[in-house]
Design an enzyme around this catalytic site. Structure first.
Site, PDB file in Angstrom:
ATOM      1  N   ALA A   8     -13.768  -7.322   0.943  1.00  0.00           N
ATOM      2  CA  ALA A   8     -12.848  -6.390   1.282  1.00  0.00           C
ATOM      3  C   ALA A   8     -13.025  -4.857   0.233  1.00  0.00           C
ATOM      4  O   ALA A   8     -13.297  -3.935   0.618  1.00  0.00           O
ATOM      5  CB  ALA A   8     -11.503  -6.617   1.699  1.00  0.00           C
ATOM      6  N   GLU A  32     -22.445 -11.066  -4.985  1.00  0.00           N
ATOM      7  CA  GLU A  32     -21.347 -11.897  -4.252  1.00  0.00           C
ATOM      8  C   GLU A  32     -22.066 -13.206  -4.190  1.00  0.00           C
ATOM      9  O   GLU A  32     -23.117 -13.820  -4.147  1.00  0.00           O
ATOM     10  CB  GLU A  32     -21.472 -11.432  -2.855  1.00  0.00           C
ATOM     11  CG  GLU A  32     -20.569 -12.630  -1.810  1.00  0.00           C
ATOM     12  CD  GLU A  32     -19.193 -12.790  -2.375  1.00  0.00           C
ATOM     13  OE1 GLU A  32     -18.425 -12.099  -2.576  1.00  0.00           O
ATOM     14  OE2 GLU A  32     -19.107 -14.125  -2.203  1.00  0.00           O
ATOM     15  N   SER A  38     -18.352  -8.481   3.139  1.00  0.00           N
ATOM     16  CA  SER A  38     -17.315  -7.831   4.376  1.00  0.00           C
ATOM     17  C   SER A  38     -16.910  -8.605   5.533  1.00  0.00           C
ATOM     18  O   SER A  38     -17.006  -8.529   6.799  1.00  0.00           O
ATOM     19  CB  SER A  38     -17.880  -6.840   4.656  1.00  0.00           C
ATOM     20  OG  SER A  38     -17.995  -5.924   3.759  1.00  0.00           O
ATOM     21  N   CYS A  42      -9.052 -13.500   7.326  1.00  0.00           N
ATOM     22  CA  CYS A  42      -7.788 -13.541   7.956  1.00  0.00           C
ATOM     23  C   CYS A  42      -8.213 -13.930   9.385  1.00  0.00           C
ATOM     24  O   CYS A  42      -7.117 -14.440  10.286  1.00  0.00           O
ATOM     25  CB  CYS A  42      -7.155 -11.964   8.142  1.00  0.00           C
ATOM     26  SG  CYS A  42      -7.326 -11.093   6.680  1.00  0.00           S
ATOM     27  N   VAL A  79     -21.460 -13.520 -10.970  1.00  0.00           N
ATOM     28  CA  VAL A  79     -21.394 -12.778 -12.220  1.00  0.00           C
ATOM     29  C   VAL A  79     -20.772 -13.664 -13.301  1.00  0.00           C
ATOM     30  O   VAL A  79     -19.494 -14.424 -12.865  1.00  0.00           O
ATOM     31  CB  VAL A  79     -20.682 -11.372 -12.269  1.00  0.00           C
ATOM     32  CG1 VAL A  79     -20.551 -10.810 -13.556  1.00  0.00           C
ATOM     33  CG2 VAL A  79     -21.274 -10.448 -11.302  1.00  0.00           C
ATOM     34  N   ASP A 287      -7.394  -8.677  -4.322  1.00  0.00           N
ATOM     35  CA  ASP A 287      -6.581  -9.778  -4.826  1.00  0.00           C
ATOM     36  C   ASP A 287      -6.556  -9.963  -6.180  1.00  0.00           C
ATOM     37  O   ASP A 287      -5.651 -10.952  -6.856  1.00  0.00           O
ATOM     38  CB  ASP A 287      -6.977 -10.951  -4.157  1.00  0.00           C
ATOM     39  CG  ASP A 287      -6.633 -10.973  -2.668  1.00  0.00           C
ATOM     40  OD1 ASP A 287      -5.822 -10.131  -2.159  1.00  0.00           O
ATOM     41  OD2 ASP A 287      -6.879 -12.103  -1.991  1.00  0.00           O
ATOM     42  N   TYR A 430      11.039   5.287  24.646  1.00  0.00           N
ATOM     43  CA  TYR A 430      11.576   4.639  25.515  1.00  0.00           C
ATOM     44  C   TYR A 430      11.011   4.542  26.761  1.00  0.00           C
ATOM     45  O   TYR A 430      11.066   5.855  27.505  1.00  0.00           O
ATOM     46  CB  TYR A 430      13.130   4.768  25.485  1.00  0.00           C
ATOM     47  CG  TYR A 430      14.004   4.092  26.654  1.00  0.00           C
ATOM     48  CD1 TYR A 430      13.886   2.864  26.905  1.00  0.00           C
ATOM     49  CD2 TYR A 430      14.417   5.150  27.629  1.00  0.00           C
ATOM     50  CE1 TYR A 430      14.399   2.139  27.915  1.00  0.00           C
ATOM     51  CE2 TYR A 430      14.813   4.504  28.680  1.00  0.00           C
ATOM     52  CZ  TYR A 430      14.806   2.941  28.935  1.00  0.00           C
ATOM     53  OH  TYR A 430      15.412   2.527  30.253  1.00  0.00           O
ATOM     54  N   TRP A 438      18.186   1.455  23.927  1.00  0.00           N
ATOM     55  CA  TRP A 438      18.308   1.501  22.688  1.00  0.00           C
ATOM     56  C   TRP A 438      17.213   0.584  21.886  1.00  0.00           C
ATOM     57  O   TRP A 438      17.429  -0.435  22.176  1.00  0.00           O
ATOM     58  CB  TRP A 438      19.807   1.039  21.998  1.00  0.00           C
ATOM     59  CG  TRP A 438      20.631   2.213  22.169  1.00  0.00           C
ATOM     60  CD1 TRP A 438      21.567   2.666  23.234  1.00  0.00           C
ATOM     61  CD2 TRP A 438      20.870   3.038  21.120  1.00  0.00           C
ATOM     62  NE1 TRP A 438      22.194   3.620  23.091  1.00  0.00           N
ATOM     63  CE2 TRP A 438      22.052   4.126  21.848  1.00  0.00           C
ATOM     64  CE3 TRP A 438      20.609   3.438  19.922  1.00  0.00           C
ATOM     65  CZ2 TRP A 438      22.547   5.251  21.143  1.00  0.00           C
ATOM     66  CZ3 TRP A 438      21.114   4.450  19.200  1.00  0.00           C
ATOM     67  CH2 TRP A 438      22.057   5.332  19.836  1.00  0.00           C
TER      68      TRP A 438
END
Ligand SMILES: Cc1cc2nc3c(=O)[nH]c(=O)nc-3n(C[C@H](O)[C@H](O)[C@H](O)COP(=O)(O)OP(=O)(O)OC[C@H]3O[C@@H](n4cnc5c(N)ncnc54)[C@H](O)[C@@H]3O)c2cc1C
Length: 452
Positions: A8, A32, A38, A42, A79, A287, A430, A438
Site C-alpha cells: 500500500a 518487495e 499492491s 484486509c 533489502v 505501518d 432523512y 432523528w
C-alpha cells in the site's frame, strides 16, 4: 527512487511520484521480498470465509502493470541493508541467492509491520498461522482444504481475530476466540465491548476473555491444542491475531532514528525526522511509521491500510515535486463480525482519561431506518464529549445494517473540532428507508449536549 516494500504505502508513493515525473526525470525501483504487490491483506478474512476469491482478486496492481508505468518492481527481493552515507541499499535476490547493491537519491521506506509473536507462538508445527500476507491466506486455505478440520482457536480478539473467527465459523468449524483482556475489540469502551461479546457468543463462537495462552500443544508435527491459564482447548487450526509492531529493524540498523513508539517519525510531508531534523533523502509511510493523534496530541502506531495509502500518496506527491501533507489520525476504525458492525472514532473513554480530558458520555439506542420501515434493526451509539466545552472527543457504534459507516459523520465532526451542541443542528439526510427522522447520530449528539 528506491522503494522498500511493494504494498500500500510503497506503491502509492511510487505511483504518485511517477504521475509527476516521467521516466526520464525519475527512475523508480521497488523491492518487495514477497511474491505480490499492491495486495489487500484486509481481504484475507473474507477470502478464507468464502465471501471473496483470492489471491488474484485481492491484488490491485501486479508488477507487470507497474512496469507499464515504468516502475521497475522486483518481487522476491529483500533489502538487507541501507548505507545512508553512500546512499545505497543492499538487496538479496532470494531465488538466486545473490546480493546486489543499488544507489538512490530518494529512499522510500515502506516495510510495513511485523507480527507480535510471544515465545509460545514460536512453534514450527503445522496448523499455526498468522494472517498478514496473501501467502498466509493461501496457507490457511490449503490447510483447511487438506483435511476435515473441526476445531479452530483464534488467539487475540482485536479486529483481525474477530474477522478470522467469523471466517472460520462460516467454514463450519467449531471456533474458540481467546482474548487476554476482559472483552473482544478492546478499542471500544467496555459497555460497547459487552455488546460485541454477546453477539460473538450468539454466533456460536466460544468466547474466552481474561484468558492467557501459555503454550501450543503439538504432536506428529501438527498443532493439537492451545494450553491456557484456564484449561486446554483442542485445536486443528490456530490463528494468531496478536497485533503488529513497526518493521523498522532495517532502518534502525542503518542509524535512521526511530520515534518513541518504535515507528519512524516523519514530518507532515512524510520525510523521516529525528532529533537533528529531517534525514536527508529518506521518506517513510504506512505501518512502519508513527502518527499523531489529532485529539490527544500523542504519538501512536496505528497500522491501518487507510493511513498507509494516504501517507504513501503524500510522500509520492512530495517526492514528485508537489506539496501534500498528512496531518495525523483521529482513531477511526470499522469492522464487522457476521452481521454485527462495530465502529469508533476519536478517543475512547479510557483514552480520553489518559489524555487528561474531563468528559461526559451519552449512550442511546435507536434504529438504522424508521422504526416502521422493513429491515429496521437496533443500533447503539455512544458519544464522548469534553465536559466544559462540549467538544466532541469520540464516538462508538455497535449495530447491524448500515450502522458502522455512520461513524464517518462523527469522524468529520471530530476532525473539524465540532461540539456536540453544534452537531445537533447538522443537516443529515432523512427518509424512512435510510434513517429515523432523528438520525441516531443526532440523537446521540443531543443526549450528550443535554449533559454539557
Ligand atoms: C488480515 C488483515 C486485515 C486488515 N484489515 C484492514 C482494514 O479493514 N482496514 C484497514 O485500514 N487496514 C486493515 N489492515 C491493515 C492494512 O493491511 C495495513 O495497514 C497495510 O497493508 C499497511 O500497508 P504498508 O504498505 O505500510 O505495509 P504492508 O502492507 O505490510 O507492506 C509492506 C511490504 O514490505 C515488504 N517488506 C518488508 N520488509 C522488506 C524488505 N526488507 N525488503 C523488501 N520488502 C520488504 C513486505 O513483504 C510487505 O509486502 C488489515 C491487515 C490485515 C493483516
Amino acid at each position: 527512487m528506491i522503494v522498500i516494500g511493494g504494498d500500500a504505502a510503497g506503491m502509492s508513493a511510487a505511483s504518485q511520484a511517477r504521475r509527476r515525473l516521467g521516466p526520464g526525470e525519475l527512475e523508480i525501483l521497488a523491492f518487495e521480498r514477497g511474491d505480490f504487490t499492491s495486495y489487500s491483506a484486509c481481504g484475507i478474512p473474507y477470502w478464507v470465509g468464502g465471501l471473496v476469491g483470492g489471491p488474484d482478486e485481492l491484488i490491485a496492481r501486479d508488477p507487470a502493470t507497474f512496469r507499464k508505468d515504468h516502475i521497475d518492481v522486483r518481487t522476491g527481493h529483500e533489502v538487507t541493508g541501507i548505507n545512508l552515507d553512500a546512499r545505497t541499499v543492499t538487496v538479496r535476490d532470494i531465488a538466486a541467492g545473490k546480493d546486489i547493491t543499488e544507489g538512490y537519491d530518494v529512499l522510500m521506506y515502506a516495510a510495513g509491520a511485523v507480527p507480535v509473536r510471544p515465545a509460545w507462538a514460536d512453534n514450527p508445527a503445522s496448523g499455526i498461522f498468522g494472517v498478514q500476507t496473501l501467502g498466509d491466506g493461501a496457507a490457511i486455505e490449503a490447510w483447511l482444504s487438506s483435511f476435515d478440520a473441526r476445531d479452530a482457536v483464534v488467539i487475540g480478539g482485536g479486529y483481525i481475530g474477530v474477522e478470522m473467527a467469523e471466517a472460520l465459523i462460516r467454514r463450519g468449524l467449531r471456533v474458540t476466540l481467546v482474548e487476554r483482556s476482559g472483552q473482544p475489540m478492546s478499542t471500544v469502551d467496555p459497555d460497547m465491548g459487552a455488546l460485541v461479546a454477546d453477539a460473538v457468543r450468539g454466533l456460536g463462537i466460544e468466547l474466552r476473555t481474561g484468558v492467557a495462552v501459555r503454550a501450543l500443544e503439538t504432536s506428529d508435527d501438527r498443532v493439537r491444542a492451545v494450553v491456557t491459564d484456564d484449561g486446554t482447548i483442542p485445536a486443528d487450526v490456530v490463528v494468531l491475531g496478536l497485533g503488529v509492531r513497526p518493521n523498522t529493524a532495517l532502518a534502525d540498523a542503518a542509524g535512521i532514528p526511530l520515534g518513541d513508539t518504535g515507528g519512524l517519525a516523519t514530518d507532515l510531508r512524510q520525510r523521516v525526522t529525528g532529533p537533528d531534523g529531517v534525514v536527508d533523502g529518506v521518506w517513510a509511510a504506512g505501518d512502519c511509521v508513527q502518527v499523531t493523534h489529532l485529539v490527544s496530541g500523542k504519538s501512536l502506531h496505528v497500522p491501518l491500510g487507510t493511513h498507509a495509502n494516504k501517507q504513501g500518496r503524500v510522500a509520492g506527491i512530495n517526492i514528485g515535486g508537489g506539496y501534500a501533507t498528512f496531518p495525523g489520525v483521529i482513531g477511526t476504525a470499522v469492522t464487522k463480525i457476521c452481521d454485527l458492525e462495530v465502529a469508533r472514532t476519536g478517543l475512547s473513554s479510557k483514552e480520553a482519561e489518559a489524555a487528561g480530558f474531563r468528559f461526559v458520555t451519552a449512550t442511546i439506542e435507536s434504529t438504522n431506518r424508521a422504526g416502521y420501515f422493513p429491515g429496521a434493526v437496533p443500533m447503539t451509539v455512544k458519544v464522548i464529549a469534553e465536559k466544559d466545552t462540549g467538544l466532541l472527543l469520540g464516538a462508538q457504534i455497535v449495530g447491524r445494517a448500515e450502522a458502522a459507516k455512520r461513524i464517518d459523520a462523527f469522524a468529520i465532526a471530530v476532525w473539524n473540532r465540532m461540539t456536540v451542541v453544534e452537531m445537533t443542528a447538522l443537516d443529515l439526510g432523512y427518509a424512512p428507508p435510510f434513517a429515523p427522522v432523528w438520525d441516531p447520530v443526532l440523537i446521540a449528539a443531543r443526549k450528550a449536549a443535554d449533559k454539557i
